[in-house]
Design a protein around this motif. Structure first.
Motif, short mmCIF file in Angstrom:
data_model
loop_
_atom_site.label_atom_id
_atom_site.label_comp_id
_atom_site.label_asym_id
_atom_site.label_seq_id
_atom_site.Cartn_x
_atom_site.Cartn_y
_atom_site.Cartn_z
N GLN A 1 0.84 -1.18 0.00
CA GLN A 1 0.00 0.00 0.00
C GLN A 1 0.89 1.25 0.00
OE1 GLN A 1 -3.27 -0.26 -0.13
NE2 GLN A 1 -3.92 1.85 0.14
N VAL A 2 0.56 2.18 -0.86
CA VAL A 2 1.31 3.44 -0.95
C VAL A 2 0.38 4.55 -0.51
CG1 VAL A 2 2.51 5.04 -2.46
CG2 VAL A 2 2.72 2.57 -2.85
N GLN A 3 0.80 5.32 0.46
CA GLN A 3 0.02 6.48 0.90
C GLN A 3 0.69 7.74 0.38
OE1 GLN A 3 -0.16 5.82 5.17
NE2 GLN A 3 -2.20 4.95 4.94
N LEU A 4 -0.14 8.61 -0.19
CA LEU A 4 0.35 9.82 -0.81
C LEU A 4 -0.28 11.04 -0.18
CD1 LEU A 4 -0.04 8.60 -4.49
CD2 LEU A 4 2.05 8.56 -3.14
N GLU A 5 0.50 12.08 0.02
CA GLU A 5 -0.03 13.30 0.61
C GLU A 5 0.51 14.51 -0.12
OE1 GLU A 5 0.57 13.69 4.78
OE2 GLU A 5 -0.54 15.57 4.94
N GLU A 6 -0.40 15.27 -0.74
CA GLU A 6 -0.01 16.46 -1.48
C GLU A 6 0.07 17.67 -0.57
OE1 GLU A 6 -3.03 14.14 -4.09
OE2 GLU A 6 -2.85 14.81 -2.01
N SER A 7 0.89 18.64 -0.97
CA SER A 7 0.96 19.93 -0.29
C SER A 7 1.45 20.97 -1.29
CB SER A 7 1.92 19.86 0.91
OG SER A 7 3.23 19.53 0.47
N GLY A 8 1.34 22.24 -0.90
CA GLY A 8 1.84 23.31 -1.75
C GLY A 8 0.81 24.07 -2.54
N GLY A 9 -0.45 23.64 -2.45
CA GLY A 9 -1.49 24.37 -3.16
C GLY A 9 -1.73 25.74 -2.54
N SER A 21 4.02 19.47 -3.91
CA SER A 21 4.81 18.33 -3.45
C SER A 21 3.88 17.18 -3.11
CB SER A 21 5.62 18.71 -2.20
OG SER A 21 6.50 19.77 -2.47
N CYS A 22 4.41 15.98 -3.26
CA CYS A 22 3.65 14.78 -2.92
C CYS A 22 4.59 13.83 -2.20
CB CYS A 22 3.07 14.14 -4.17
SG CYS A 22 2.29 12.54 -3.88
N ALA A 23 4.32 13.59 -0.93
CA ALA A 23 5.17 12.70 -0.13
C ALA A 23 4.59 11.30 -0.15
CB ALA A 23 5.25 13.21 1.30
N SER A 24 5.47 10.32 -0.39
CA SER A 24 5.08 8.92 -0.41
C SER A 24 5.50 8.27 0.89
CB SER A 24 5.74 8.21 -1.59
OG SER A 24 5.50 6.82 -1.53
N TRP A 114 -3.79 7.06 -4.88
CA TRP A 114 -4.11 8.48 -5.10
C TRP A 114 -4.04 9.24 -3.79
CZ3 TRP A 114 -5.31 10.42 -9.97
CH2 TRP A 114 -5.46 9.45 -10.97
N GLY A 115 -3.61 10.50 -3.87
CA GLY A 115 -3.67 11.38 -2.72
C GLY A 115 -5.04 12.01 -2.61
N GLN A 116 -5.21 12.82 -1.57
CA GLN A 116 -6.50 13.46 -1.32
C GLN A 116 -6.70 14.73 -2.13
OE1 GLN A 116 -9.01 12.14 0.69
NE2 GLN A 116 -7.64 10.40 0.43
N GLY A 117 -5.62 15.27 -2.67
CA GLY A 117 -5.73 16.45 -3.51
C GLY A 117 -5.38 17.74 -2.78
N THR A 118 -4.94 18.72 -3.54
CA THR A 118 -4.64 20.04 -3.00
C THR A 118 -5.19 21.09 -3.96
OG1 THR A 118 -2.88 21.49 -2.14
CG2 THR A 118 -2.33 20.16 -4.06
#
Length: 124
Positions: A1-9, A21-24, A114-118
């Protein structure tokens, strides 16, 4: 399982720049990408990158020459440098990751995580 988290929006004026940015959370998959979804429109591909020594990239025509996708493998972070932003770039931006032998594709079905989006908002 890969968890992704976006930031920077955020919100910027047209012509400005942002870096997403997207941290895995786990091991790096074989391909990663950015997608976006504008209000009232289907989600569309923005750019993708192969996670190998070649680092091949692909861009959708609307952002080619303005956006740059890159990855820091050591930090497990995917980036999207967005320059010369336009009002039409306003959307929620999603990070995606997948596995496979064919290199990155600008196709949603080739990504499993997929990440949650920013939110990115470009003001005129």
């Amino acid at each position: 399982q890969v968890q992704l988290e976006e930031s920077g929006g955020g919100s910027v004026q047209a012509g400005g720049s942002l870096r997403l940015s997207c941290a895995s959370s786990t091991h790096t998959p074989t391909r990663m990408a950015w997608f976006r979804q504008a209000p009232g429109k289907p989600r569309e591909a923005v750019a993708c990158i192969d996670i190998d020594s070649m680092r091949r990239t692909r861009y959708t025509e609307a952002v080619d020459g303005r956006f740059i996708i890159s990855i820091d493998n050591a930090k497990k972070i995917l980036y999207l440098q967005m320059n010369s932003l336009e009002v039409e770039d306003t959307a929620i931006y999603y990070c995606a990751a997948g596995h496979g032998p064919d290199g990155c594709l600008l196709k949603q079905w080739t990504y499993d995580y997929w990440g949650q989006g920013t939110q990115v908002t470009i003001e005129s």
